[in-house]
Enzyme design. Structure first.
Site, short mmCIF file in Angstrom:
data_model
loop_
_atom_site.label_atom_id
_atom_site.label_comp_id
_atom_site.label_asym_id
_atom_site.label_seq_id
_atom_site.Cartn_x
_atom_site.Cartn_y
_atom_site.Cartn_z
N ASP A 201 0.83 -1.20 0.00
CA ASP A 201 0.00 0.00 0.00
C ASP A 201 0.87 1.26 0.00
OD1 ASP A 201 -2.75 1.04 0.38
OD2 ASP A 201 -1.94 1.84 2.26
N GLU A 243 1.52 -0.41 -5.07
CA GLU A 243 0.55 0.65 -5.39
C GLU A 243 1.34 1.95 -5.41
OE1 GLU A 243 -3.23 3.13 -3.76
OE2 GLU A 243 -1.62 2.51 -2.42
C1 NOJ Z 1 -4.49 3.09 -0.60
C2 NOJ Z 1 -5.65 2.15 -0.44
O1 NOJ Z 1 -5.95 1.59 -1.70
C3 NOJ Z 1 -6.80 2.96 0.11
O2 NOJ Z 1 -7.99 2.23 0.11
C4 NOJ Z 1 -6.43 3.43 1.50
O3 NOJ Z 1 -7.43 4.29 1.99
C5 NOJ Z 1 -5.11 4.18 1.48
N1 NOJ Z 1 -4.09 3.55 0.69
C6 NOJ Z 1 -4.57 4.34 2.89
O4 NOJ Z 1 -4.09 3.10 3.34
#
Ligand code: NOJ
Length: 553
Positions: A201, A243
């Site tokens: 993440d 991500e």
């Molecule tokens: C990216 C995630 O995809 C999202 O859903 C989340 O709110 C944020 N990161 C914070 O972890």
């Protein structure tokens, strides 16, 4: 080598345990429910499951606010249930990836509780503090309109703490070697329990310098190499899928020049250009995005997706391109989010038009990379715009036309099941579609099989073939001795196209591997064909002996 780099030709299915299947009737999905649905996923043909966060959490950001990294949230089951699940998946040849959320913790994490209670605590320096409110405190919010600051005063210690996301998600001080060691320990723990890697993440924020006096934060890319090396020592075939919605010129820093950092990244750049192409029937920015992201180390791979659990982020399009997408797919303010995106599911965005849906998914399966499918997409699930923020597209899986869509026996599901309108579970559900040979579900199963049988897409070199019509995208994949050609028309009307392939593909016919309408080049050495509105075709060049060639490879 081919099978070792399993992620190059994988089909990933993303789901949240919480909303997939409830086995004990408490309204919340759980591992036992998921376990019971493993044969369904095996039948669909997916080769990996990406689980959204399921660790202990107050659940204020759908689990992206972890309060214990070494446990399963009791609402979903136990560590024992988790291991049963990874074992069951393995038996069916399905790998498991899990979210790794280490940019921040929940403010209810014991580390943060200790850190705020005592400035001398060993955890104090695990977070990022400032005695005064930093000048840039009201900048850089990830959720504008909902989140008001990136620094919040902690009443207990009287100092400000940094949080890139919501105020209940204090950022970890990832530059601290003790924090880095803990991140490795977390990875090692879950690897030991049977996972094949992580969807990491918020990677750019994990590696960013953090602090009140950091004006121009630099990324500490070497951290990625440390993560990667550790993982490969522990379990050689495990991967990190990052991500990181960054500019194309930065991508290579995440993969590493020699592929020594992340193995995979989501291709946000292509994602946005793809939605623009669907809104405008102009594929030129998409062709450019493909070109801009074509340079990868040999072991690198893109994750290709359409919609995910967040908003469709259009932040990298130009103002006018973004407006075109808004007008086409999310014209009402209530459909938009954070000034940059659309929060709907794909099926309602495309007006439920099955031709456009199939076009979009055919692209997802055939753009360069590994497709990442989201639960419910295989049956064309809709959204519930009465739910706040991103929750509208996170409703429970619709299994049947029984109460609550067969998701739970409880009358109070964790999020409302879509029960009304064209996407209600009375119409859109797995049980109905299972019995209909032409359903989205059965079509998806065929496409997944086709994608797996076309490793050229996962492994090969991709180039665009010009047919003179910007509304038609022709991609040619070459890998070893094989060539695959995929053609997608974004037009809402039939079109006639003609194109010429590089010399070596013009001799034999193009074998249509979806529908069986082969094509031969005319005397002008060009292929001429008519495409239905939103039509798509997948071909293999070089005749039927490709199987022989593959075996030799
Ligand atoms: C990216 C995630 O995809 C999202 O859903 C989340 O709110 C944020 N990161 C914070 O972890």
């Amino acid at each position: 080598m081919i099978n070792d780099l399993w992620y190059k030709n994988a089909v990933v299915y993303c789901l949240s345990v919480e909303t997939f299947m409830d086995s004990n009737g408490d309204g919340v999905g759980d591992f036992e429910g998921l376990q019971r649905r493993l044969d369904y996923l095996a039948g669909l043909g997916v080769t990996a499951i990406w689980l959204m966060p399921f660790q202990t959490s107050p659940g204020r950001d759908d689990g992206y606010d972890v309060s214990d990294y070494y446990n399963v949230d009791p609402r979903y089951g136990t560590l024992g249930d988790f291991v049963e699940f990874t074992h069951g998946a393995k038996q069916r040849g399905i790998r498991v990836l899990i979210d790794l959320v280490v940019n921040h913790t929940s403010d209810e994490h014991p580390w943060f509780k200790e850190a705020r209670a005592d400035k001398k605590s060993r955890y104090r320096d695990w977070y990022v503090w400032s005695k005064t409110k930093p000048a840039a405190a009201d900048e850089g919010m990830v959720f504008p309109g909902v989140q008001t600051s990136t620094w919040t005063r902690d009443k207990q210690s009287g100092e400000y703490y940094f949080h890139r996301f919501y105020e209940f998600q204090p950022d970890l001080n990832t530059a601290n070697p003790l924090v880095q060691a803990e991140i490795l320990k977390i990875m090692g723990f879950w690897i030991q329990l049977g996972v094949s890697g992580f969807r990491m993440d918020a990677v750019p924020f994990v590696i960013s310098e953090k602090g009140a006096d950091v004006a121009q934060p630099k990324e500490q890319f070497d951290m990625l190499r440390t993560f990667r090396e550790f993982l490969q020592w522990r379990k050689g075939d495990s991967v990190i899928l990052a991500e990181a919605n960054v500019l194309p010129k930065e991508n290579i820093e995440y993969f590493g020049d020699d592929g020594e950092r992340m193995q995979m990244m989501f291709n946000f750049h292509v994602n946005q250009a793809l939605f623009y192409a669907m809104a405008s029937a102009d594929t030129r920015p998409l062709v450019k995005a493909l070109k801009d992201t074509e340079k990868l180390p040999k072991t690198g791979q893109w994750g290709i997706f359409l919609r995910n659990h967040d908003e469709l982020d259009l932040g990298r399009l130009t103002q006018s391109q973004r407006q075109t997408v808004f007008n086409a797919f999310g014209p009402d303010k209530g459909m938009q989010l954070y000034d940059r995106g659309i929060r709907r599911r794909l099926a309602p965005m495309l007006g439920g038009d099955i031709r456009r849906l199939k076009l979009a998914y055919s692209l997802m399966y055939s753009l360069p990379g590994t497709p990442v499918l989201r639960y419910g997409d295989e049956i064309g699930m809709g959204d519930d715009l009465t739910l706040p923020e991103r929750n509208c597209a996170r409703t429970p899986m619709q299994w049947s036309n029984e109460p609550q869509g067969g998701f739970t026996k409880s009358e109070k599901p964790v999020l409302p099941v879509i029960s009304e309108g064209p996407y209600g579970y009375g119409h859109v559900n797995v049980a109905f579609q299972r019995r209909d040979a032409e359903s989205m579900l059965n079509w998806t199963e065929r496409m997944v099989r086709m994608r797996k049988e076309a490793p050229e897409i996962g492994w090969g070199t991709c180039s665009a073939v010009d047919c003179g019509d910007p509304g038609v995208l022709i991609l040619r994949y070459a890998w070893r001795d094989n060539v695959v050609i995929v053609i997608h028309s974004f037009h809402d009307r039939p079109v006639e196209i003609a194109f010429r392939l590089p010399q070596d593909n013009n001799d034999g016919p193009l074998i249509d591997i979806l529908d069986g309408h082969d094509s031969r080049a005319n005397h002008d050495r060009r292929h001429h064909m008519v495409h239905e509105p939103y039509g798509f075709r997948w071909f293999r060049a070089g005749g039927l002996d490709y199987l022989l060639k593959r075996r030799r490879a």
